[in-house]
Write a protein that holds these residues in place. Structure first.
Motif, PDB file in Angstrom:
ATOM      1  N   GLY A  26       5.995   5.630   1.403  1.00 27.71           N
ATOM      2  CA  GLY A  26       6.704   6.425   0.416  1.00 27.71           C
ATOM      3  C   GLY A  26       5.857   7.468  -0.265  1.00 27.71           C
ATOM      4  O   GLY A  26       6.343   8.171  -1.145  1.00 27.71           O
ATOM      5  N   ALA A  27       4.591   7.612   0.136  1.00 29.39           N
ATOM      6  CA  ALA A  27       3.694   8.610  -0.426  1.00 29.39           C
ATOM      7  C   ALA A  27       3.092   9.425   0.714  1.00 29.39           C
ATOM      8  O   ALA A  27       3.537   9.340   1.864  1.00 29.39           O
ATOM      9  CB  ALA A  27       2.606   7.940  -1.268  1.00 29.39           C
ATOM     10  N   ALA A  73      -3.006   5.089   7.208  1.00 32.41           N
ATOM     11  CA  ALA A  73      -1.570   5.151   6.912  1.00 32.41           C
ATOM     12  C   ALA A  73      -0.852   3.892   7.384  1.00 32.41           C
ATOM     13  O   ALA A  73       0.029   3.365   6.695  1.00 32.41           O
ATOM     14  CB  ALA A  73      -0.962   6.393   7.558  1.00 32.41           C
ATOM     15  N   ALA A  74      -1.252   3.380   8.566  1.00 32.06           N
ATOM     16  CA  ALA A  74      -0.622   2.160   9.069  1.00 32.06           C
ATOM     17  C   ALA A  74      -0.920   0.970   8.159  1.00 32.06           C
ATOM     18  O   ALA A  74      -0.048   0.139   7.869  1.00 32.06           O
ATOM     19  CB  ALA A  74      -1.106   1.886  10.490  1.00 32.06           C
ATOM     20  N   LEU A  75      -2.156   0.871   7.705  1.00 29.11           N
ATOM     21  CA  LEU A  75      -2.509  -0.225   6.807  1.00 29.11           C
ATOM     22  C   LEU A  75      -1.796  -0.096   5.461  1.00 29.11           C
ATOM     23  O   LEU A  75      -1.401  -1.105   4.854  1.00 29.11           O
ATOM     24  CB  LEU A  75      -4.021  -0.262   6.608  1.00 29.11           C
ATOM     25  CG  LEU A  75      -4.837  -0.674   7.840  1.00 29.11           C
ATOM     26  CD1 LEU A  75      -6.324  -0.499   7.585  1.00 29.11           C
ATOM     27  CD2 LEU A  75      -4.521  -2.123   8.224  1.00 29.11           C
ATOM     28  N   LEU A  76      -1.619   1.135   4.971  1.00 30.47           N
ATOM     29  CA  LEU A  76      -0.860   1.336   3.732  1.00 30.47           C
ATOM     30  C   LEU A  76       0.596   0.908   3.910  1.00 30.47           C
ATOM     31  O   LEU A  76       1.210   0.345   2.998  1.00 30.47           O
ATOM     32  CB  LEU A  76      -0.937   2.797   3.297  1.00 30.47           C
ATOM     33  CG  LEU A  76      -2.287   3.270   2.727  1.00 30.47           C
ATOM     34  CD1 LEU A  76      -2.290   4.786   2.549  1.00 30.47           C
ATOM     35  CD2 LEU A  76      -2.574   2.589   1.391  1.00 30.47           C
ATOM     36  N   GLY A 111       2.518  -1.905   1.893  1.00 33.05           N
ATOM     37  CA  GLY A 111       3.798  -1.604   1.258  1.00 33.05           C
ATOM     38  C   GLY A 111       4.887  -2.583   1.650  1.00 33.05           C
ATOM     39  O   GLY A 111       5.699  -2.980   0.806  1.00 33.05           O
ATOM     40  N   GLN A 112       4.921  -2.979   2.918  1.00 34.49           N
ATOM     41  CA  GLN A 112       5.923  -3.951   3.355  1.00 34.49           C
ATOM     42  C   GLN A 112       5.689  -5.304   2.705  1.00 34.49           C
ATOM     43  O   GLN A 112       6.639  -6.001   2.316  1.00 34.49           O
ATOM     44  CB  GLN A 112       5.889  -4.076   4.870  1.00 34.49           C
ATOM     45  CG  GLN A 112       6.374  -2.840   5.606  1.00 34.49           C
ATOM     46  CD  GLN A 112       6.237  -2.961   7.103  1.00 34.49           C
ATOM     47  OE1 GLN A 112       5.831  -4.014   7.618  1.00 34.49           O
ATOM     48  NE2 GLN A 112       6.533  -1.883   7.816  1.00 34.49           N
ATOM     49  N   LEU A 165       7.680  -9.141  -1.844  1.00 37.16           N
ATOM     50  CA  LEU A 165       7.513  -9.821  -3.133  1.00 37.16           C
ATOM     51  C   LEU A 165       8.233  -9.094  -4.271  1.00 37.16           C
ATOM     52  O   LEU A 165       8.343  -9.627  -5.372  1.00 37.16           O
ATOM     53  CB  LEU A 165       6.026  -9.931  -3.476  1.00 37.16           C
ATOM     54  CG  LEU A 165       5.145 -10.666  -2.465  1.00 37.16           C
ATOM     55  CD1 LEU A 165       3.689 -10.578  -2.887  1.00 37.16           C
ATOM     56  CD2 LEU A 165       5.586 -12.112  -2.336  1.00 37.16           C
ATOM     57  N   ARG A 166       8.722  -7.858  -3.998  1.00 33.73           N
ATOM     58  CA  ARG A 166       9.252  -7.029  -5.077  1.00 33.73           C
ATOM     59  C   ARG A 166      10.487  -7.646  -5.717  1.00 33.73           C
ATOM     60  O   ARG A 166      10.647  -7.611  -6.932  1.00 33.73           O
ATOM     61  CB  ARG A 166       9.575  -5.632  -4.545  1.00 33.73           C
ATOM     62  CG  ARG A 166       9.958  -4.626  -5.612  1.00 33.73           C
ATOM     63  CD  ARG A 166      10.229  -3.280  -4.963  1.00 33.73           C
ATOM     64  NE  ARG A 166       9.055  -2.818  -4.230  1.00 33.73           N
ATOM     65  CZ  ARG A 166       9.101  -1.977  -3.209  1.00 33.73           C
ATOM     66  NH1 ARG A 166      10.259  -1.526  -2.782  1.00 33.73           N
ATOM     67  NH2 ARG A 166       7.995  -1.593  -2.615  1.00 33.73           N
TER      68      ARG A 166
END
Length: 506
Positions: free
Chosen positions: A91-92, A115-118, A122-123, A128-129
């Motif tokens: 998302g960034a 980017a893949a690790l970010l 994020g997933q 947990l969100r």
């Protein structure tokens, strides 16, 4: 043998496959620690700088910190920064600026891996969100119920003493909630002396920032950007002590009703502000307001203020967390307590004026010589004139204002500047509409015009006055300005006409 030798040479070269594997391992180890460590490792591998830029939050992570502005600018205008490598991530936007000696292939590998690790991080955060959002909503409910100690104990933040509340409404609140969640990155552990809670309640997004009496404006900036991008309207209240969280919550809702697409975030103190009150003579104004409000407790005054600011009982009920029937019953009781008809537009305008009044000046000290001298002089003057001192003034009424309060030159200039120049038919229509508490149908019936005609006239009034007529506090001031500049009755029977339901200009 030759092929094997070539493979070994590539593996041991300065930017060979082994080096790429080492870079991936370093990025993976950094990702297990935090997003900030991951960005820092990416910057080290490209021997330059790295920034994760969010469209709402700006620079989420930056290495070094001085590169944050450059990274945000590059993400916003990529064509103007062709030397930067960019990748979408969670998302960034990940922005890398490598040293000239680093091959483009290596920079591309680092950017893609980072980017893949970010995205993976994020997933994991998204999984947990939902649970974290429910916990935030529960803590907000506890604050509203008055369980301040339980919340601060849960947060481990006994030093957080104040709260600033934002209440946002719009079409797509779930998306707005997720966007703001990513931008704020809320945690139940206090960070830099503040802790942010957010949750959806009753069709709106509530954000509560707990701090030590003053915030740095970070959450306000994020809410402002979110409101613009997601087309939300927001009200803000605070800072107030944590124990006054319900007051801040209702004040934020009252402020939100004054928000417009041109001004999407409205502070509660701006709603209470008035261009008229500074023009009134302070001493008589404060004494009149104190006399009028004497029967009311602070809780009563707050309920009336929220009702007058929101403009309707159902909206006040939603802001206060009460049922509409409860608010109606309490306002009826307060009307009897004040001995006034609170359904009258003039009484409402006067009541709002009283609630905005400054505190009266303290009584003089018993040993104040100057006051005693002035009292003796005034008594001597009265004795020499042979007149007896006046009796105690009667109780102030909301139906009328004291002499000299609104009939000053300053107030008249203000009123003429506000409503002066209105055409006769617009002035009469506006006054009638205000008497009917901004209800178009009964006002049109009294004016004997169609509702569409009246709606068009009101649009012209709003353009001429340059005011938001949807704001109840603005309508109250306009009502007072019309009263101060009235030369005759703004009677619907005096509406200029030319047969039937039409009118003619004078």
């Amino acid at each position: 043998m030759s092929s094997t030798g070539t493979t070994d040479h590539e593996a041991t070269g300065p930017w060979g496959a082994r080096h790429e594997r080492d870079a991936a391992d370093r990025l993976l180890r950094a990702a297990t620690r935090s997003g900030a460590h991951l960005i820092a490792e990416a910057a080290s591998l490209v021997q330059g700088w790295a920034v994760l830029a969010d469209p709402i939050a700006g620079a989420v992570y930056s290495t070094p910190a001085a590169a944050a502005a450059d990274g945000v600018h590059a993400a916003a205008a990529p064509r103007e920064h062709p030397h930067c490598t960019q990748r979408p991530a969670a998302g960034a936007v990940l922005v890398l600026a490598a040293a000239p000696t680093v091959p483009p292939g290596h920079v591309c590998h680092v950017a893609t891996t980072t980017a893949a690790l970010l995205e993976v991080r994020g997933q994991r955060a998204a999984e947990l969100r939902g649970e974290q959002m429910r916990l935030h909503t529960t803590l907000i409910r506890l604050l509203l119920a008055g369980h301040t100690a339980a919340v601060t104990e849960t947060l481990g933040a006994n030093r957080l003493t104040h709260v600033t509340v934002y209440r946002l409404s719009g079409v797509d609140l779930p998306t707005a909630h997720e966007v703001l969640w990513r931008a704020v990155r809320p945690s139940l552990a206090p960070y830099a002396g503040a802790c942010t809670l957010m949750g959806r309640r009753d069709g709106e997004l509530v954000v509560a920032e707990l701090h030590r009496g003053g915030d740095d404006g970070r959450i306000l900036r994020l809410v402002s950007r979110l409101s613009e991008r997601q087309h939300l309207l927001a009200g803000m209240a605070g800072p107030l002590p944590l124990a006054e969280m319900p007051t801040a919550h209702s004040d934020a809702a009252a402020a939100r009703h004054s928000a417009t697409p041109d001004r999407r975030v409205v502070p509660a103190d701006a709603v209470g502000a008035s261009r008229l009150t500074p023009l009134l003579p302070t001493a008589p104004y404060a004494r009149w307001a104190e006399s009028v409000l004497r029967p009311l407790s602070p809780v009563h005054q707050h309920l009336l203020l929220v009702w007058l600011r929101t403009g309707s009982k159902p909206r006040a009920a939603a802001a206060l967390g009460l049922s509409a029937g409860t608010v109606r019953a309490r306002i009826r009781d307060l009307a009897r307590l004040l001995g006034a008809d609170l359904e009258d537009a003039t009484v409402r305008a006067h009541l709002l004026l009283a609630l905005r009044a400054p505190a009266p000046a303290p009584a003089p000290a018993p040993g104040d010589d100057s006051d005693s001298d002035s009292d003796s002089d005034s008594s001597n003057t009265r004795s020499r004139s042979g007149s007896s001192p006046p009796g105690p003034p009667g109780p102030a009424r909301l139906e009328s204002l004291p002499d000299g309060l609104l009939d000053t030159e300053a107030v008249r200039s203000w009123a003429i500047g506000l409503v002066g120049g209105l055409a006769p038919h617009l002035r009469i229509a506006l006054a009638c509409w205000l008497r009917h508490h901004a209800r178009t149908a009964p006002a049109a019936a009294e004016l004997h015009v169609h509702r569409t005609t009246l709606a068009g006239w009101l649009t012209q009034c709003a353009e001429h006055l340059a005011r938001n007529l949807a704001d109840a506090t603005v309508r109250a001031e306009i009502h007072l300005a019309l009263t101060a500049t009235r030369n005759g009755p703004d009677d619907p029977a005096a509406l200029p006409r030319r047969g039937g339901r039409t009118y003619r200009r004078l």
